[in-house]
Design an enzyme around this catalytic site. Structure first.
Site: not given
Ligand code: ADP
Ligand code: F6P
Length: 324
Positions: A15, A25, A27, A29, A76, A107-109, A129, A131, A133, A173, A175, A220, A227
């Site tokens: 996201g 920018r 990174v 420069r 993603r 974290d996913g990235s 992010t 979030d 988180d 939001m 997540r 109120h 979310e």
């Molecule tokens: P965020 O980085 O915000 O937590 P995502 O969880 O959607 O968002 O992860 C972003 C991207 O990182 C994914 O679409 C994927 O390309 C990559 N990714 C996530 N989990 C993994 C994984 N276990 N191994 C390799 N790439 C991953």
């Molecule tokens: O991680 C950022 C975030 O905006 C979360 O708060 C939300 O759950 C998610 O991304 C929404 O993702 P998408 O852009 O795929 O709808």
């Protein structure tokens, strides 16, 4: 001896978050100032696999620090979760001479960065992010702008809620994390704050709270719903039926991810982006940048991903005490 890094890449993934441009920018420069060449990779890991790669000059990031979103775009990418995808990503890096890569995302990235590091590409994660988180850091790029945007929107909903003597459920939001909800709940003076980390799915408690507050003279009732709990519209219907108080649901949605970043987001993103470029220059790999106890720090990605983070019980109790 750490290998000398001459060319690095930078991408944003997952996201988007306000402040990502300031990080790109910085990174770019800082790396160029340190004698490295910088390649911008569009659309996250998807763009890496599609070879959407171009060299960045300091001018390519001019006039971006104040802009929301990410000029490199983001995506993603399911293919990158596969071993074939990761091996191909590493091959593409090698083809373009990219020895080090800064990944700005959540974290996913970082998991993707961890996999690339195992294929010999030096990788550094930067927390981007809204979030908040990511366990290893007290700060994530975008959170400050997002909570300020949400806070201002909630103030507006509050005005009309008071005029109509209504209950408003406002969904923010985050997540599965409740940081945006907690901060807005406190900053907006909400009567109830529903956090995934703390909520016991007991609507009767909320209903009793609304009835008690009406008796105390509150006109109120603002409920900030995270979310991760969701279902604000059906919750509103049930609360109206049980309390007799008109109840409306507002889901703030993507407005929270956009807009010009706050000073804080621009500053932290600039420091974190520069720090990431420095780590690559030093030959470091499989690290993430964080902010802890007033310092910019870095951790091993494996360690960072194994850390846990939770909403502070004290902060949650204070939020309740202030809503009487
Ligand atoms: P965020 O980085 O915000 O937590 P995502 O969880 O959607 O968002 O992860 C972003 C991207 O990182 C994914 O679409 C994927 O390309 C990559 N990714 C996530 N989990 C993994 C994984 N276990 N191994 C390799 N790439 C991953
Ligand atoms: O991680 C950022 C975030 O905006 C979360 O708060 C939300 O759950 C998610 O991304 C929404 O993702 P998408 O852009 O795929 O709808």
């Amino acid at each position: 001896m750490a290998k000398e890094i001459k060319t690095i890449g930078v991408l944003t993934s997952g996201g988007d978050a306000p402040g990502m441009n300031a990080a790109i920018r910085a990174v770019t420069r800082k790396a160029i100032s340190s004698g490295m060449k910088v390649m911008g990779i569009k659309k996250g890991y998807q763009g890496l696999l599609n070879e959407e790669i171009h060299e960045m000059s300091p001018r390519d990031v001019s006039d971006t620090i104040q802009r929301g979103g990410t000029v490199l775009r983001t995506a993603r990418c399911e293919d990158f979760k596969t071993e074939e995808g990761q091996a191909r990503g590493a091959e593409v890096c090698k083809k373009y001479g990219i020895q080090g890569l800064v990944v700005i995302g959540g974290d996913g990235s970082y998991r993707g960065a961890q996999k690339l590091a195992a294929h010999g590409i030096n990788t550094i994660g930067v927390p981007g992010t809204i979030d908040l988180d990511i366990a290893c850091t007290e700060y994530t790029i975008g959170f400050d702008t997002a909570v300020n945007t949400a806070m201002q929107a909630i103030d507006k909903v509050r005005d009309t809620s008071s005029s109509h003597e209504r209950c408003s459920i406002i969904e923010v939001m985050g997540r599965n994390a409740g940081y945006i909800a907690l901060w807005c709940g406190v900053a907006n003076g909400a009567e109830d704050i529903l956090l995934p980390e703390k909520y016991e799915y007991n609507e009767q408690e909320i209903i009793n709270n609304i009835i008690a507050n009406r008796k105390k003279g509150k006109t109120h009732h603002i409920i900030i719903n995270a979310e991760g709990i969701g279902h604000s519209t059906s919750m509103a219907r049930r609360i109206e039926a049980a309390t007799g108080m008109e109840t409306r649901a507002t889901i703030l949605g993507y407005m929270q991810r956009g807009g010009s970043p706050t000073c804080k987001d621009r500053f932290y993103a600039s420091m974190m982006g520069a720090y990431a470029a420095d780590l690559l220059k030093e030959g470091k790999t499989n690290r993430v940048v964080g902010y802890r106890h007033g310092q910019f720090v870095d951790f091993d990605i494996d360690e960072a991903l194994s850390m846990q983070k939770d909403i502070s019980e004290y902060q949650y109790q204070v939020s309740k005490a202030l809503s009487i």
